[in-house]
Write a protein that holds these residues in place. Structure first.
Motif, PDB file in Angstrom:
ATOM      1  N   ASP A  93      -9.671   5.420  -8.764  1.00 58.10           N
ATOM      2  CA  ASP A  93      -9.665   4.115  -9.429  1.00 58.10           C
ATOM      3  C   ASP A  93      -8.312   3.425  -9.346  1.00 58.10           C
ATOM      4  OD1 ASP A  93     -12.333   4.569 -10.162  1.00 58.10           O
ATOM      5  OD2 ASP A  93     -11.747   5.521 -12.048  1.00 58.10           O
ATOM      6  N   GLY A  94      -7.694   3.496  -8.160  1.00 60.11           N
ATOM      7  CA  GLY A  94      -6.446   2.775  -7.947  1.00 60.11           C
ATOM      8  C   GLY A  94      -5.220   3.406  -8.553  1.00 60.11           C
ATOM      9  N   ALA A  95      -5.319   4.673  -8.941  1.00 56.85           N
ATOM     10  CA  ALA A  95      -4.162   5.373  -9.523  1.00 56.85           C
ATOM     11  C   ALA A  95      -4.009   6.722  -8.839  1.00 56.85           C
ATOM     12  CB  ALA A  95      -4.337   5.565 -11.029  1.00 56.85           C
ATOM     13  N   GLY A  96      -2.748   7.128  -8.603  1.00 53.48           N
ATOM     14  CA  GLY A  96      -2.487   8.385  -7.921  1.00 53.48           C
ATOM     15  C   GLY A  96      -1.470   9.239  -8.648  1.00 53.48           C
ATOM     16  N   LYS A 150      -2.109   0.822  -8.915  1.00 61.17           N
ATOM     17  CA  LYS A 150      -1.951  -0.384  -8.104  1.00 61.17           C
ATOM     18  C   LYS A 150      -1.454  -1.573  -8.922  1.00 61.17           C
ATOM     19  CE  LYS A 150      -6.823  -1.852  -8.098  1.00 61.17           C
ATOM     20  NZ  LYS A 150      -7.962  -2.157  -7.186  1.00 61.17           N
ATOM     21  N   ALA A 151      -1.723  -1.591 -10.228  1.00 63.36           N
ATOM     22  CA  ALA A 151      -1.207  -2.688 -11.057  1.00 63.36           C
ATOM     23  C   ALA A 151       0.315  -2.617 -11.144  1.00 63.36           C
ATOM     24  CB  ALA A 151      -1.831  -2.637 -12.445  1.00 63.36           C
ATOM     25  N   LEU A 161      -3.445   4.921  -1.820  1.00 65.68           N
ATOM     26  CA  LEU A 161      -4.273   5.774  -0.981  1.00 65.68           C
ATOM     27  C   LEU A 161      -3.808   7.217  -1.091  1.00 65.68           C
ATOM     28  CD1 LEU A 161      -4.165   3.724   2.359  1.00 65.68           C
ATOM     29  CD2 LEU A 161      -5.833   3.507   0.527  1.00 65.68           C
ATOM     30  N   ASN A 162      -4.702   8.135  -0.813  1.00 71.88           N
ATOM     31  CA  ASN A 162      -4.274   9.501  -0.542  1.00 71.88           C
ATOM     32  C   ASN A 162      -3.569   9.510   0.809  1.00 71.88           C
ATOM     33  OD1 ASN A 162      -5.212  12.205   1.026  1.00 71.88           O
ATOM     34  ND2 ASN A 162      -4.725  12.652  -1.114  1.00 71.88           N
ATOM     35  N   ASP A 163      -2.556  10.367   0.980  1.00 72.16           N
ATOM     36  CA  ASP A 163      -1.777  10.336   2.228  1.00 72.16           C
ATOM     37  C   ASP A 163      -2.620  10.651   3.458  1.00 72.16           C
ATOM     38  OD1 ASP A 163      -2.006  12.990   1.309  1.00 72.16           O
ATOM     39  OD2 ASP A 163      -0.128  13.609   2.223  1.00 72.16           O
ATOM     40  N   LEU A 164      -3.641  11.511   3.317  1.00 77.99           N
ATOM     41  CA  LEU A 164      -4.490  11.806   4.469  1.00 77.99           C
ATOM     42  C   LEU A 164      -5.411  10.628   4.793  1.00 77.99           C
ATOM     43  CD1 LEU A 164      -4.550  14.374   6.262  1.00 77.99           C
ATOM     44  CD2 LEU A 164      -3.266  14.585   4.144  1.00 77.99           C
ATOM     45  N   GLN A 165      -5.778   9.836   3.782  1.00 79.44           N
ATOM     46  CA  GLN A 165      -6.503   8.602   4.072  1.00 79.44           C
ATOM     47  C   GLN A 165      -5.653   7.687   4.954  1.00 79.44           C
ATOM     48  OE1 GLN A 165      -7.513   7.655  -0.230  1.00 79.44           O
ATOM     49  NE2 GLN A 165      -9.332   6.837   0.782  1.00 79.44           N
ATOM     50  N   ALA A 166      -4.382   7.561   4.616  1.00 84.37           N
ATOM     51  CA  ALA A 166      -3.496   6.713   5.418  1.00 84.37           C
ATOM     52  C   ALA A 166      -3.378   7.237   6.838  1.00 84.37           C
ATOM     53  CB  ALA A 166      -2.115   6.637   4.760  1.00 84.37           C
ATOM     54  N   ALA A 179       0.857  -1.190   0.000  1.00 91.34           N
ATOM     55  CA  ALA A 179       0.000   0.000   0.000  1.00 91.34           C
ATOM     56  C   ALA A 179       0.889   1.236   0.000  1.00 91.34           C
ATOM     57  CB  ALA A 179      -0.925   0.019   1.213  1.00 91.34           C
ATOM     58  N   VAL A 180       0.579   2.171  -0.858  1.00 92.14           N
ATOM     59  CA  VAL A 180       1.340   3.412  -0.979  1.00 92.14           C
ATOM     60  C   VAL A 180       0.390   4.585  -0.784  1.00 92.14           C
ATOM     61  CG1 VAL A 180       2.632   4.890  -2.569  1.00 92.14           C
ATOM     62  CG2 VAL A 180       3.104   2.438  -2.492  1.00 92.14           C
TER      63      VAL A 180
END
Length: 320
Positions: A70-73, A84-85, A99-104, A61-62
């Protein structure tokens, strides 16, 4: 063979990476990288894994300081991307997430040691099962609400730093017009970030008839030495932050507490009392007293987002 989770916290300036076993970070695996030393995030992660003798990672997880969909940042303040792929290919993990860093940071709440938490404001009714709010002030600005649900913790992303800056009062209006002439649109992040403090100083010194520029480090040092422009800049930052935090509290009603994270949050917090943070926070007319119901804590754990990534992965396992 021991299997790990690869977790990373990618900011605009630095990236922290670690290996986790379950929800526990392996302390000897934590490495802080300067982003300028790498060509991209995938290359940085490959270099990290090589340095760890390429451990087996079944999950990854990053957390990224930028919008995720949709799994891309995409990082906001650096031209780095990851999905994520590709993360799965780089790490060899069967399960991956961006994830967004604030989500983490939101997933870390409740798992941070008390020694890394400083209470800035006591709340009237702190409910651990109520919504919480994490606000990041650093290279950029953002927030994430944290909800406890029957199916586990839910932390939706946002890009609150790019809301229009809500100027209130003569000084904030003057500051917003000063920045509007340079930027066209003045967002919250344009004021409430490391670069934002530098802009506050440029405005403050210009209003005093001696236009100057300075780095955040120099501004804090000058303020400690009594420089009027530096003190005015910090005061403008603190009152602006109080107003925005109050707006977010009214929007999301985080009776479980508000948590401030990020390098600028830690640097500016000692000035809160002197510069009127709480007065700005509660300057909401009929709801001024209501805002005293929210506790505010400062998170001083540099690795909270890494821990949050590990807890997110563990929570995903429990829900699958």
């Amino acid at each position: 063979m021991t299997s790990y989770s690869l977790v990373a916290d990618v900011g605009g300036t630095n990236t922290r990476v670690a290996l986790a076993q379950g929800t526990e970070l392996r302390p000897d695996s934590i490495v802080k990288h300067r982003n300028c030393d790498h060509s991209g995030l995938a290359e940085l992660l490959v270099a990290y894994l090589d340095g760890q003798d390429n451990p087996v990672c079944d999950r990854a997880a990053v957390a990224i300081a930028g919008p995720v969909k949709d799994g891309a940042g995409q990082l906001t303040n650096l031209n780095w991307q990851l999905d994520k792929a590709r993360l799965a290919r780089v790490s060899g993990a069967g399960r991956s997430a961006i994830l967004n860093d604030l989500q983490a940071q939101g997933h870390a709440l409740g798992h941070i040691d008390d020694c890394h938490l400083t209470t800035l404001k006591q709340g009237q009714d702190v409910n651990p099962n109520a919504a919480m709010l994490v606000i990041g002030v650093g290279t950029g600005f953002n927030c994430a609400p944290v909800f406890q649900t029957a199916k586990g913790r839910f932390v939706p992303p946002s890009e609150a730093g790019h809301l229009t800056f809500p100027a209130r009062g003569h000084d904030q209006w003057d500051l917003s017009q000063f920045l509007d002439a340079q930027l066209g649109h003045v967002a919250v992040e344009d004021v409430l970030s490391g670069r934002g403090l530098e802009r506050c100083f440029a405005w403050a010194s210009a209003t005093m008839g001696q236009p100057r520029t300075a780095t955040t480090t120099d501004i804090f040092a000058a303020a400690d030495a009594g420089d009027p422009a530096a003190i005015k800049a910090i005061g403008a930052f603190v009152t602006a932050l109080g107003g925005v935090v109050g707006d977010l509290a009214l929007t999301l009603l985080p009776f479980g507490g508000i948590y401030l994270v990020g390098g600028m949050a830690r640097a500016i917090a000692p000035w809160f009392d002197r510069c009127g943070f709480n007065a700005a926070l509660t300057d909401k007319g009929r709801f001024s007293d209501f805002l005293d119901g929210f506790a505010i804590r400062l998170v001083e754990d540099d690795y909270a987002a890494l821990s949050g990534c590990a807890h997110f992965l563990a929570g995903s396992d429990n829900q699958s």
